[in-house]
Write a protein that holds these residues in place. Structure first.
Motif, PDB file in Angstrom:
ATOM      1  N   GLN A   1       0.837  -1.197   0.000  1.00 10.78           N
ATOM      2  CA  GLN A   1       0.000   0.000   0.000  1.00 10.78           C
ATOM      3  C   GLN A   1       0.875   1.251   0.000  1.00 10.78           C
ATOM      4  OE1 GLN A   1      -2.236   0.270   3.685  1.00 10.78           O
ATOM      5  NE2 GLN A   1      -0.473  -0.212   4.949  1.00 10.78           N
ATOM      6  N   ILE A   2       0.392   2.286  -0.689  1.00 10.88           N
ATOM      7  CA  ILE A   2       1.009   3.607  -0.674  1.00 10.88           C
ATOM      8  C   ILE A   2       0.087   4.517   0.129  1.00 10.88           C
ATOM      9  CG2 ILE A   2       1.934   5.493  -2.062  1.00 10.88           C
ATOM     10  CD1 ILE A   2       1.656   3.454  -4.504  1.00 10.88           C
ATOM     11  N   ILE A   3       0.594   5.092   1.211  1.00  9.33           N
ATOM     12  CA  ILE A   3      -0.191   5.984   2.063  1.00  9.33           C
ATOM     13  C   ILE A   3       0.339   7.405   1.852  1.00  9.33           C
ATOM     14  CG2 ILE A   3      -0.963   6.514   4.400  1.00  9.33           C
ATOM     15  CD1 ILE A   3      -1.840   3.766   3.524  1.00  9.33           C
ATOM     16  N   PHE A   4      -0.535   8.306   1.449  1.00  8.58           N
ATOM     17  CA  PHE A   4      -0.084   9.658   1.121  1.00  8.58           C
ATOM     18  C   PHE A   4      -1.176  10.670   1.413  1.00  8.58           C
ATOM     19  CE2 PHE A   4      -2.061   7.745  -2.562  1.00  8.58           C
ATOM     20  CZ  PHE A   4      -2.878   8.736  -3.068  1.00  8.58           C
ATOM     21  N   ASP A   5      -0.769  11.922   1.508  1.00  4.60           N
ATOM     22  CA  ASP A   5      -1.740  13.006   1.633  1.00  4.60           C
ATOM     23  C   ASP A   5      -1.415  14.086   0.613  1.00  4.60           C
ATOM     24  OD1 ASP A   5       0.584  13.919   2.882  1.00  4.60           O
ATOM     25  OD2 ASP A   5      -0.482  15.062   4.389  1.00  4.60           O
ATOM     26  N   SER A   6      -2.431  14.840   0.259  1.00 10.64           N
ATOM     27  CA  SER A   6      -2.271  16.007  -0.590  1.00 10.64           C
ATOM     28  C   SER A   6      -3.433  16.944  -0.281  1.00 10.64           C
ATOM     29  CB  SER A   6      -2.219  15.625  -2.074  1.00 10.64           C
ATOM     30  OG  SER A   6      -1.792  16.734  -2.855  1.00 10.64           O
ATOM     31  N   SER A   7      -3.540  18.021  -1.048  1.00 12.47           N
ATOM     32  CA  SER A   7      -4.558  19.033  -0.767  1.00 12.47           C
ATOM     33  C   SER A   7      -5.086  19.625  -2.066  1.00 12.47           C
ATOM     34  CB  SER A   7      -3.979  20.170   0.091  1.00 12.47           C
ATOM     35  OG  SER A   7      -3.456  19.691   1.300  1.00 12.47           O
ATOM     36  N   ASP A   8      -6.359  19.975  -2.052  1.00 15.28           N
ATOM     37  CA  ASP A   8      -6.947  20.770  -3.124  1.00 15.28           C
ATOM     38  C   ASP A   8      -6.751  22.232  -2.745  1.00 15.28           C
ATOM     39  OD1 ASP A   8      -8.443  22.074  -5.012  1.00 15.28           O
ATOM     40  OD2 ASP A   8     -10.182  20.752  -4.834  1.00 15.28           O
ATOM     41  N   VAL A   9      -5.879  22.927  -3.474  1.00 14.46           N
ATOM     42  CA  VAL A   9      -5.538  24.304  -3.109  1.00 14.46           C
ATOM     43  C   VAL A   9      -6.299  25.327  -3.939  1.00 14.46           C
ATOM     44  CG1 VAL A   9      -3.268  23.702  -2.192  1.00 14.46           C
ATOM     45  CG2 VAL A   9      -3.508  24.266  -4.633  1.00 14.46           C
TER      46      VAL A   9
ATOM     47  N   THR B   1      -8.520  14.501  -9.677  1.00 17.13           N
ATOM     48  CA  THR B   1      -7.419  14.478 -10.648  1.00 17.13           C
ATOM     49  C   THR B   1      -6.400  13.426 -10.273  1.00 17.13           C
ATOM     50  OG1 THR B   1      -7.723  16.838 -11.118  1.00 17.13           O
ATOM     51  CG2 THR B   1      -5.603  15.867 -11.705  1.00 17.13           C
ATOM     52  N   MET B   2      -6.073  13.338  -8.983  1.00 15.74           N
ATOM     53  CA  MET B   2      -5.121  12.333  -8.515  1.00 15.74           C
ATOM     54  C   MET B   2      -5.619  10.932  -8.842  1.00 15.74           C
ATOM     55  SD  MET B   2      -4.769   9.907  -5.960  1.00 15.74           S
ATOM     56  CE  MET B   2      -5.964  10.470  -4.751  1.00 15.74           C
ATOM     57  N   CYS B   3      -6.905  10.671  -8.598  1.00  7.49           N
ATOM     58  CA  CYS B   3      -7.469   9.347  -8.871  1.00  7.49           C
ATOM     59  C   CYS B   3      -7.360   8.988 -10.344  1.00  7.49           C
ATOM     60  CB  CYS B   3      -8.925   9.300  -8.426  1.00  7.49           C
ATOM     61  SG  CYS B   3      -9.166   9.166  -6.651  1.00  7.49           S
TER      62      CYS B   3
ATOM     63  N   SER C   1      -4.862   5.348 -14.235  1.00 12.71           N
ATOM     64  CA  SER C   1      -4.128   5.134 -15.487  1.00 12.71           C
ATOM     65  C   SER C   1      -2.872   4.298 -15.256  1.00 12.71           C
ATOM     66  CB  SER C   1      -3.763   6.479 -16.124  1.00 12.71           C
ATOM     67  OG  SER C   1      -2.710   7.117 -15.420  1.00 12.71           O
ATOM     68  N   CYS C   2      -2.427   4.222 -14.015  1.00 17.17           N
ATOM     69  CA  CYS C   2      -1.263   3.399 -13.642  1.00 17.17           C
ATOM     70  C   CYS C   2      -1.685   2.067 -13.043  1.00 17.17           C
ATOM     71  CB  CYS C   2      -0.397   4.162 -12.639  1.00 17.17           C
ATOM     72  SG  CYS C   2       0.237   5.736 -13.228  1.00 17.17           S
ATOM     73  N   ASP C   3      -2.961   1.722 -13.198  1.00 16.76           N
ATOM     74  CA  ASP C   3      -3.510   0.471 -12.656  1.00 16.76           C
ATOM     75  C   ASP C   3      -3.384   0.397 -11.140  1.00 16.76           C
ATOM     76  OD1 ASP C   3      -4.331  -0.559 -15.148  1.00 16.76           O
ATOM     77  OD2 ASP C   3      -2.304  -1.263 -15.567  1.00 16.76           O
ATOM     78  N   LEU C   4      -3.636   1.516 -10.490  1.00 14.40           N
ATOM     79  CA  LEU C   4      -3.693   1.567  -9.040  1.00 14.40           C
ATOM     80  C   LEU C   4      -5.115   1.861  -8.600  1.00 14.40           C
ATOM     81  CD1 LEU C   4      -0.465   3.651  -8.302  1.00 14.40           C
ATOM     82  CD2 LEU C   4      -0.830   1.270  -7.641  1.00 14.40           C
ATOM     83  N   GLN C   5      -5.544   1.206  -7.537  1.00 15.81           N
ATOM     84  CA  GLN C   5      -6.826   1.513  -6.910  1.00 15.81           C
ATOM     85  C   GLN C   5      -6.594   2.515  -5.786  1.00 15.81           C
ATOM     86  OE1 GLN C   5      -9.442  -1.999  -6.167  1.00 15.81           O
ATOM     87  NE2 GLN C   5      -7.633  -3.180  -6.744  1.00 15.81           N
TER      88      GLN C   5
ATOM     89  N   ALA D   1      -5.050   9.319   1.636  1.00 11.79           N
ATOM     90  CA  ALA D   1      -5.513   8.279   0.736  1.00 11.79           C
ATOM     91  C   ALA D   1      -4.550   7.103   0.748  1.00 11.79           C
ATOM     92  CB  ALA D   1      -5.667   8.834  -0.673  1.00 11.79           C
ATOM     93  N   ARG D   2      -5.088   5.985   0.233  1.00 13.94           N
ATOM     94  CA  ARG D   2      -4.277   4.760   0.106  1.00 13.94           C
ATOM     95  C   ARG D   2      -4.418   4.241  -1.325  1.00 13.94           C
ATOM     96  NH1 ARG D   2      -5.063   0.491   4.547  1.00 13.94           N
ATOM     97  NH2 ARG D   2      -7.225   1.111   4.269  1.00 13.94           N
ATOM     98  N   ALA D   3      -3.294   3.908  -1.931  1.00 13.49           N
ATOM     99  CA  ALA D   3      -3.304   3.327  -3.265  1.00 13.49           C
ATOM    100  C   ALA D   3      -2.720   1.910  -3.209  1.00 13.49           C
ATOM    101  CB  ALA D   3      -2.501   4.171  -4.243  1.00 13.49           C
ATOM    102  N   THR D   4      -3.331   0.996  -3.924  1.00 12.93           N
ATOM    103  CA  THR D   4      -2.875  -0.391  -3.979  1.00 12.93           C
ATOM    104  C   THR D   4      -2.931  -0.874  -5.425  1.00 12.93           C
ATOM    105  OG1 THR D   4      -5.116  -1.164  -3.506  1.00 12.93           O
ATOM    106  CG2 THR D   4      -3.626  -0.965  -1.638  1.00 12.93           C
ATOM    107  N   LYS D   5      -2.191  -1.949  -5.697  1.00 16.86           N
ATOM    108  CA  LYS D   5      -2.211  -2.517  -7.051  1.00 16.86           C
ATOM    109  C   LYS D   5      -3.568  -3.123  -7.344  1.00 16.86           C
ATOM    110  CE  LYS D   5       2.730  -3.580  -7.297  1.00 16.86           C
ATOM    111  NZ  LYS D   5       3.761  -4.622  -7.496  1.00 16.86           N
TER     112      LYS D   5
END
Length: 221
Positions: free
Chosen positions: A144-152, A192-194, A199-203, A217-221
Motif C-alpha cells: 500500500q502507498i499511504i499519502f496526503d495532498s490538498s486541493d488548493v 485528478t489524482m485518482c 491510469s497506472c492500474d492503481l486503486q 488516501a491509500r493506493a494499492t495494485k
C-alpha cells in the motif's frame, strides 16, 4: 535549518516564499514532532503501517522513529545529506541518501509513506504518473502507498492561473538570511489524482479529509 535545530537552536524557523502570496514562517520544530504532536490525520496514517516500510522524504526522521518504536522495519529515503546525518544521529537505523527517482533497490515494501504532501515531489501534474509508476514498482503485490495532498483551489478565489494546473506551486526556502533555489511542488485535488492513479492500474481509497482541504488516501495494485 534542521541540522541547526538538532544542534540546539530550538528557535530555528524557515521563511517559505511562494508564488501565490506572502511568505510563510514555519518553525523547524515541525520536523521534530513526537507522535502526540502529529495531526489526527498523520496519527491515523501511521496506524495503517504494516510489514516493511519506506518513508519517502524522511526529513529529520521523526515518523521513522515512531514506526521503529512500533517494531516495524523501516527504511528512510532522503535526498539531503544533512537531513540524513541528523536522522542517523537521532537513531534512525536504515537511512538511504538518494533521490527518489533514482533510488536503486531490490527491496519491495508493504507500506510506502509520502506524508506532509509528499506526493507532490515531482513538482508538476505531468510528473505524477511517473511518480505513481515508480511507487508501484517498489510495492509488494499486496503493498500500500499511504499519502496526503490538498486541493488548493482556495488560494485562487477569482481565477486559476491560465497556463498551468493550479496545484503546481513554486517555493523558495530562506533560512538565516540564505535563500535556496526556487523549486516546484504539486498539490493535487482528489479527483485528478485518482484519474492519474487509475491510469497506472492503481486503486485508490479515500481514508480521511479535514477542514482545510487536505486528504489522506491509500493506493494499492
Amino acid at each position: 535549518a534542521i541540522e541547526d535545530y538538532q544542534s540546539g537552536n530550538k528557535d530555528a524557523s524557515l521563511l517559505i516564499h511562494n508564488t501565490y502570496g506572502m511568505p510563510d514562517i514555519m518553525p523547524v520544530e515541525v520536523y521534530f514532532r513526537s507522535i502526540n504532536e502529529l495531526s489526527d490525520l498523520e496519527q491515523f496514517a501511521l496506524s495503517l503501517a504494516q510489514g516493511r516500510v519506506l518513508e519517502v522524504g524522511a526529513g529529520a526522521g521523526s515518523l521513522c522513529l515512531i514506526l521503529q518504536e512500533m517494531d516495524l522495519p523501516v527504511d528512510a529515503l532522503e535526498i539531503s545529506a544533512k537531513c540524513a546525518g541528523v536522522m542517523r544521529e537521532r537513531g534512525v537505523f536504515n537511512v538511504f541518501e538518494e533521490d527518489f527517482f533514482e533510488f536503486n533497490t531490490k527491496e519491495r515494501y508493504d507500506t510506502i509513506y509520502l506524508l506532509m504532501n509528499g506526493l507532490g515531489l515531482g513538482g508538476y501534474l505531468a510528473e505524477l504518473e511517473g511518480t505513481f509508476k515508480r511507487l508501484k514498482n517498489l510495492l509488494t503485490p499486496t503493498g500500500q502507498i499511504i499519502f496526503d495532498s490538498s486541493d488548493v483551489a482556495y488560494l485562487y478565489p477569482d481565477s486559476f492561473p491560465g497556463n498551468k494546473y493550479y496545484g503546481e506551486i513554486a517555493y523558495r526556502y530562506e533560512y538565516d538570511g540564505e535563500k535556496g533555489q526556487w523549486f516546484n511542488w504539486l498539490y493535487v485535488d482528489f479527483e485528478t489524482m485518482c484519474n492519474v492513479a487509475f491510469s497506472c492500474d492503481l486503486q485508490v481509497q479515500l481514508i480521511q479529509t479535514n477542514e482545510s482541504g487536505q486528504y489522506l488516501a491509500r493506493a494499492t495494485k
